[in-house]
Motif scaffolding. Sequence first.
Motif, mmCIF file in Angstrom:
data_model
loop_
_atom_site.group_PDB
_atom_site.id
_atom_site.type_symbol
_atom_site.label_atom_id
_atom_site.label_comp_id
_atom_site.label_asym_id
_atom_site.label_seq_id
_atom_site.Cartn_x
_atom_site.Cartn_y
_atom_site.Cartn_z
ATOM 1 N N THR A 39 0.848 -1.192 0.000
ATOM 2 C CA THR A 39 0.000 0.000 0.000
ATOM 3 C C THR A 39 0.884 1.243 0.000
ATOM 4 O OG1 THR A 39 -0.155 0.028 2.410
ATOM 5 C CG2 THR A 39 -1.905 -1.147 1.197
ATOM 6 N N LYS A 80 -4.275 -0.977 -3.334
ATOM 7 C CA LYS A 80 -3.590 -2.156 -2.814
ATOM 8 C C LYS A 80 -3.002 -2.911 -3.992
ATOM 9 C CE LYS A 80 -6.137 -3.048 1.388
ATOM 10 N NZ LYS A 80 -6.829 -4.064 2.181
ATOM 11 N N ASN A 145 2.794 -6.413 8.178
ATOM 12 C CA ASN A 145 2.620 -7.819 8.546
ATOM 13 C C ASN A 145 3.712 -8.603 7.831
ATOM 14 O OD1 ASN A 145 1.797 -10.387 9.182
ATOM 15 N ND2 ASN A 145 -0.126 -10.285 8.070
ATOM 16 N N ASN A 147 4.340 -11.770 7.762
ATOM 17 C CA ASN A 147 3.946 -13.086 7.248
ATOM 18 C C ASN A 147 3.087 -12.951 6.004
ATOM 19 O OD1 ASN A 147 5.258 -14.550 9.315
ATOM 20 N ND2 ASN A 147 3.575 -14.050 10.691
ATOM 21 N N GLU A 149 0.966 -14.908 3.725
ATOM 22 C CA GLU A 149 0.305 -16.205 3.673
ATOM 23 C C GLU A 149 -0.976 -16.184 2.855
ATOM 24 O OE1 GLU A 149 -0.124 -17.183 7.808
ATOM 25 O OE2 GLU A 149 2.014 -17.620 8.022
ATOM 26 N N ASP A 150 -1.306 -15.055 2.266
ATOM 27 C CA ASP A 150 -2.479 -14.940 1.396
ATOM 28 C C ASP A 150 -2.249 -13.754 0.467
ATOM 29 O OD1 ASP A 150 -3.132 -12.568 2.859
ATOM 30 O OD2 ASP A 150 -4.354 -13.713 4.259
ATOM 31 N N ILE A 152 -4.440 -11.035 0.686
ATOM 32 C CA ILE A 152 -5.457 -10.122 1.197
ATOM 33 C C ILE A 152 -4.876 -9.127 2.195
ATOM 34 C CG2 ILE A 152 -7.645 -10.005 2.459
ATOM 35 C CD1 ILE A 152 -8.180 -12.885 1.418
ATOM 36 N N GLN A 153 -4.109 -9.628 3.164
ATOM 37 C CA GLN A 153 -3.598 -8.773 4.231
ATOM 38 C C GLN A 153 -2.485 -7.860 3.740
ATOM 39 O OE1 GLN A 153 -2.341 -11.120 7.539
ATOM 40 N NE2 GLN A 153 -4.405 -11.716 8.110
ATOM 41 N N GLU A 154 -2.495 -6.621 4.239
ATOM 42 C CA GLU A 154 -1.446 -5.661 3.909
ATOM 43 C C GLU A 154 -0.144 -6.108 4.559
ATOM 44 O OE1 GLU A 154 -0.487 -0.918 4.546
ATOM 45 O OE2 GLU A 154 -2.144 -1.831 5.617
ATOM 46 N N ASN A 155 0.925 -6.155 3.761
ATOM 47 C CA ASN A 155 2.230 -6.562 4.269
ATOM 48 C C ASN A 155 3.209 -5.400 4.361
ATOM 49 O OD1 ASN A 155 1.250 -9.129 2.417
ATOM 50 N ND2 ASN A 155 1.920 -9.651 4.462
#
Length: 162
Positions: A39, A80, A145, A147, A149-150, A152-155
């Motif tokens: 982002t 995103k 984040n 990890n 692992e998908d 979807i989540q903002e890293n």
Amino acid sequence: MNRFPALHIAFALCCAVVLVACTADTTCRKDMDVAMVLTLQADSTNLKGHSVKYTTWDSLTVEILGDYNLLLDNGKGISKLPLPLQPDTSLSIFVMTFHNQTDTLFVEHTPRQYFVSLACGCAIYHTITAAYSTDPRVDSVQIINANVEDAIQENLCIHLHE
């Protein structure tokens, strides 16, 4: 006469087995779709001298270095951005062009295999250990984040100051 209902039951049972065996495994697709989500947060000054914050990219082009694979070409209004990390190395390099300037984003990560199921196999998850940029306009690249692992989540979040 007793055979006729037994044939119907056997036929219905066979149909049920075939339908269950042929259904799409959405878990495979969900668990195998892994990408780092990036982002943007930027502060800019408008023509009147007021501070303006924005969180979308305009005219964004992204390619992954090494494969020279174009991931996005002139994307508009991107808030995103899911980016695949290299599964066979610990460094992924992205060349990003936005606002008519080119930036190189370096992401250090540790890939690890995650067993999904016998039918799906393994997915490659990642742990981000560091991220940095070559663009002097970038104040920081923050790991939100670590990890991955998908998709979807903002890293990561790039903080710009223009």
